[in-house]
Each structure stands twice: as structure tokens, then as C-alpha cells.
Design a protein around this motif. Structure first.
Motif, PDB file in Angstrom:
ATOM      1  N   THR A  66      79.913  -4.390 -15.008  1.00  0.00           N
ATOM      2  CA  THR A  66      80.507  -4.280 -13.472  1.00  0.00           C
ATOM      3  C   THR A  66      79.099  -3.972 -12.791  1.00  0.00           C
ATOM      4  OG1 THR A  66      81.178  -2.233 -13.905  1.00  0.00           O
ATOM      5  CG2 THR A  66      82.745  -3.820 -13.816  1.00  0.00           C
ATOM      6  N   GLU A  70      77.662 -16.824 -12.457  1.00  0.00           N
ATOM      7  CA  GLU A  70      78.983 -17.133 -12.825  1.00  0.00           C
ATOM      8  C   GLU A  70      79.376 -16.679 -14.133  1.00  0.00           C
ATOM      9  OE1 GLU A  70      78.791 -21.427 -11.919  1.00  0.00           O
ATOM     10  OE2 GLU A  70      79.481 -21.163  -9.901  1.00  0.00           O
ATOM     11  N   LYS A 104      90.266  -0.137 -11.986  1.00  0.00           N
ATOM     12  CA  LYS A 104      90.473  -1.132 -10.790  1.00  0.00           C
ATOM     13  C   LYS A 104      89.712  -1.316  -9.855  1.00  0.00           C
ATOM     14  CE  LYS A 104      94.473  -2.297  -7.769  1.00  0.00           C
ATOM     15  NZ  LYS A 104      96.053  -2.095  -7.355  1.00  0.00           N
ATOM     16  N   LEU A 145      80.243 -13.249 -13.547  1.00  0.00           N
ATOM     17  CA  LEU A 145      81.454 -12.926 -12.862  1.00  0.00           C
ATOM     18  C   LEU A 145      82.693 -13.079 -13.791  1.00  0.00           C
ATOM     19  CD1 LEU A 145      83.311 -12.683 -10.223  1.00  0.00           C
ATOM     20  CD2 LEU A 145      82.768 -14.935  -9.966  1.00  0.00           C
ATOM     21  N   LYS A 146      82.500 -14.083 -14.618  1.00  0.00           N
ATOM     22  CA  LYS A 146      83.536 -14.206 -15.553  1.00  0.00           C
ATOM     23  C   LYS A 146      83.585 -13.002 -16.472  1.00  0.00           C
ATOM     24  CE  LYS A 146      83.774 -19.237 -15.537  1.00  0.00           C
ATOM     25  NZ  LYS A 146      83.115 -20.547 -16.226  1.00  0.00           N
ATOM     26  N   ILE A 185      85.933  -2.598 -10.938  1.00  0.00           N
ATOM     27  CA  ILE A 185      86.321  -4.121 -11.130  1.00  0.00           C
ATOM     28  C   ILE A 185      86.158  -4.921 -10.139  1.00  0.00           C
ATOM     29  CG2 ILE A 185      87.608  -6.158 -12.553  1.00  0.00           C
ATOM     30  CD1 ILE A 185      87.943  -3.837 -14.866  1.00  0.00           C
ATOM     31  N   ASN A 186      87.356  -4.679  -9.021  1.00  0.00           N
ATOM     32  CA  ASN A 186      87.373  -5.396  -7.817  1.00  0.00           C
ATOM     33  C   ASN A 186      86.144  -5.716  -6.949  1.00  0.00           C
ATOM     34  OD1 ASN A 186      90.066  -6.459  -8.838  1.00  0.00           O
ATOM     35  ND2 ASN A 186      90.947  -4.511  -7.737  1.00  0.00           N
ATOM     36  N   GLU A 202      81.291 -12.766  -5.987  1.00  0.00           N
ATOM     37  CA  GLU A 202      81.658 -13.791  -5.188  1.00  0.00           C
ATOM     38  C   GLU A 202      80.925 -14.082  -4.218  1.00  0.00           C
ATOM     39  OE1 GLU A 202      85.943 -13.085  -5.175  1.00  0.00           O
ATOM     40  OE2 GLU A 202      86.427 -14.047  -7.006  1.00  0.00           O
ATOM     41  N   ILE A 251      83.532  -7.854  -8.587  1.00  0.00           N
ATOM     42  CA  ILE A 251      84.053  -8.950  -8.630  1.00  0.00           C
ATOM     43  C   ILE A 251      83.608  -9.631  -6.920  1.00  0.00           C
ATOM     44  CG2 ILE A 251      86.153 -10.691  -8.276  1.00  0.00           C
ATOM     45  CD1 ILE A 251      87.217  -9.412 -10.490  1.00  0.00           C
ATOM     46  N   GLU A 252      84.037  -8.828  -6.033  1.00  0.00           N
ATOM     47  CA  GLU A 252      83.790  -9.061  -4.629  1.00  0.00           C
ATOM     48  C   GLU A 252      82.240  -9.120  -4.412  1.00  0.00           C
ATOM     49  OE1 GLU A 252      85.270  -6.254  -1.887  1.00  0.00           O
ATOM     50  OE2 GLU A 252      87.366  -6.065  -2.917  1.00  0.00           O
ATOM     51  N   GLN A 310      85.566 -10.323 -14.600  1.00  0.00           N
ATOM     52  CA  GLN A 310      86.911 -10.888 -14.429  1.00  0.00           C
ATOM     53  C   GLN A 310      87.750 -10.717 -15.830  1.00  0.00           C
ATOM     54  OE1 GLN A 310      86.097 -14.796 -12.998  1.00  0.00           O
ATOM     55  NE2 GLN A 310      86.672 -14.367 -10.689  1.00  0.00           N
ATOM     56  N   LYS A 311      87.159 -10.767 -16.971  1.00  0.00           N
ATOM     57  CA  LYS A 311      88.067 -10.668 -18.241  1.00  0.00           C
ATOM     58  C   LYS A 311      88.260  -9.322 -18.659  1.00  0.00           C
ATOM     59  CE  LYS A 311      85.906 -14.873 -20.393  1.00  0.00           C
ATOM     60  NZ  LYS A 311      84.857 -15.200 -21.351  1.00  0.00           N
TER      61      LYS A 311
END
Length: 180
Positions: free
Chosen positions: A32, A87, A103, A90-91, A106-107, A114, A110-111, A94-95
Motif C-alpha cells: 500500500t 495497474e 480498511k 493497484l490490483k 488500503i482504501n 486510481e 487505492i484512491e 485491491q486484492k
């Protein structure tokens, strides 16, 4: 025969248990935060300076589906190396298994990914194309400065949010994390 069956059952159960283990807190931080550090290193002019250096040393290359190595333009490198790497990262994030402790980390990761992938696909693609077309440094720097002016504040905020989430998570989980 019964003994062999019992041993096989235990072995199968052990394999299933080992294969279903969650990521360690250290791995969660690596996926992350550490991968997101590349986003900071490659923000704005820094990314294109790195590409110029690779090109100067004849390392601006990519591998196509046939496994052959090809010299790349800035646009090709961006679309065949940089964006797919982002990408993939990112995957990987997301996994990760999301739980109460992970939480927020990770979120926010991801933000950030993206957000950055979005400007790599649009803004960086436009700038890379300018390099490939042989536009002047002045024209290119104007576009880079415009990009940085419109995106830097949001990029900085998302990065800070990720850093804070990482600090909290690392402290809870006993992961050594040092920001420089």
C-alpha cells in the motif's frame, strides 16, 4: 491404510491452511505504501526527467508480447511499461484483505493509485506525445506546469492521507515504518 489416510488428510489440511493465510502486516504496508512511493518519485517533471535519462543511456525500452526488447518512445514507455506497472500495483492493493485495521490504509492507497493512473493516462500521455513530436522544452514545461498547478494539491492531500493511515496501521501492527 487408515494411517496413510489420516496422514494425507492432515497434509491436505496443512496445505489449505498455509495457502489461505492472510498477508502479513509488513506485506500490507509494502503493497500500500512502498509501491505508492513510486508515484511521488514520478510526479510531474520528475517522471519525464527519468525518461530523458533512460533515453540518453539507451535504456528506454519495453518488452512486447513476443518477449522481444524494443526501443521505446516516451508514449510507448508510458503505455507499455509505466501504466501497466501502476495497474498491477493497484490490483495487488485491491486484492488485500480489508479488515477494521487495514480498511483506511488500503482504501487511501487505492484512491491515490486510481487518481494517479488517471493523470498518467491523460495528462502524462499528452506530455509524452509532445516529447515524441519534438516540441520545444518551453512548450513542454508550460504543459507540465499547468498539470502540476491543477493536480498537485489533490496529489499532496492524498499522499498525506496515505502517510497518516500508514502510520496508524504500522503502529497498531508493530511494523517499523520510517518516513524521510
Amino acid at each position: 491404510m487408515k494411517k496413510i489416510k489420516n496422514v494425507l488428510t492432515i497434509m491436505v489440511a496443512f496445505v489449505l491452511l498455509v495457502s489461505c493465510q492472510k498477508e502479513t502486516p509488513q506485506k500490507v504496508v509494502e503493497k500500500t505504501v512502498l509501491k505508492a512511493n513510486l508515484l511521488t518519485a514520478n510526479y510531474g517533471i520528475g517522471y519525464f526527467e527519468q525518461l530523458k535519462e533512460l533515453q540518453k543511456n539507451e535504456y528506454l525500452k519495453y518488452y512486447d508480447n513476443d518477449g522481444e526488447e524494443y526501443a521505446a518512445t516516451f508514449s510507448q514507455y508510458l503505455h507499455k511499461v509505466t501504466i501497466p506497472d501502476l495497474e498491477k500495483s493497484l490490483k495487488d492493493v485491491q486484492k488485500l484483505e480489508v479488515n477494521e485495521d487495514s480498511k483506511e490504509l488500503i482504501n487511501t492507497s487505492i484512491e491515490l493509485f486510481e487518481f494517479c493512473i488517471g493523470f498518467y493516462k491523460k495528462d502524462y500521455a499528452e506530455i509524452a506525445y509532445m516529447y515524441d513530436e519534438g516540441k520545444t522544452q518551453q512548450e513542454i514545461y508550460i504543459l507540465i506546469n499547468e498539470f502540476e498547478a491543477k493536480s498537485f494539491q489533490e496529489f499532496k492531500e492524498k499522499n498525506l492521507k496515505l502517510d497518516e493511515a500508514a502510520k496508524i496501521y504500522a503502529e497498531k501492527k508493530g511494523v517499523k515504518l520510517k518516513f524521510v
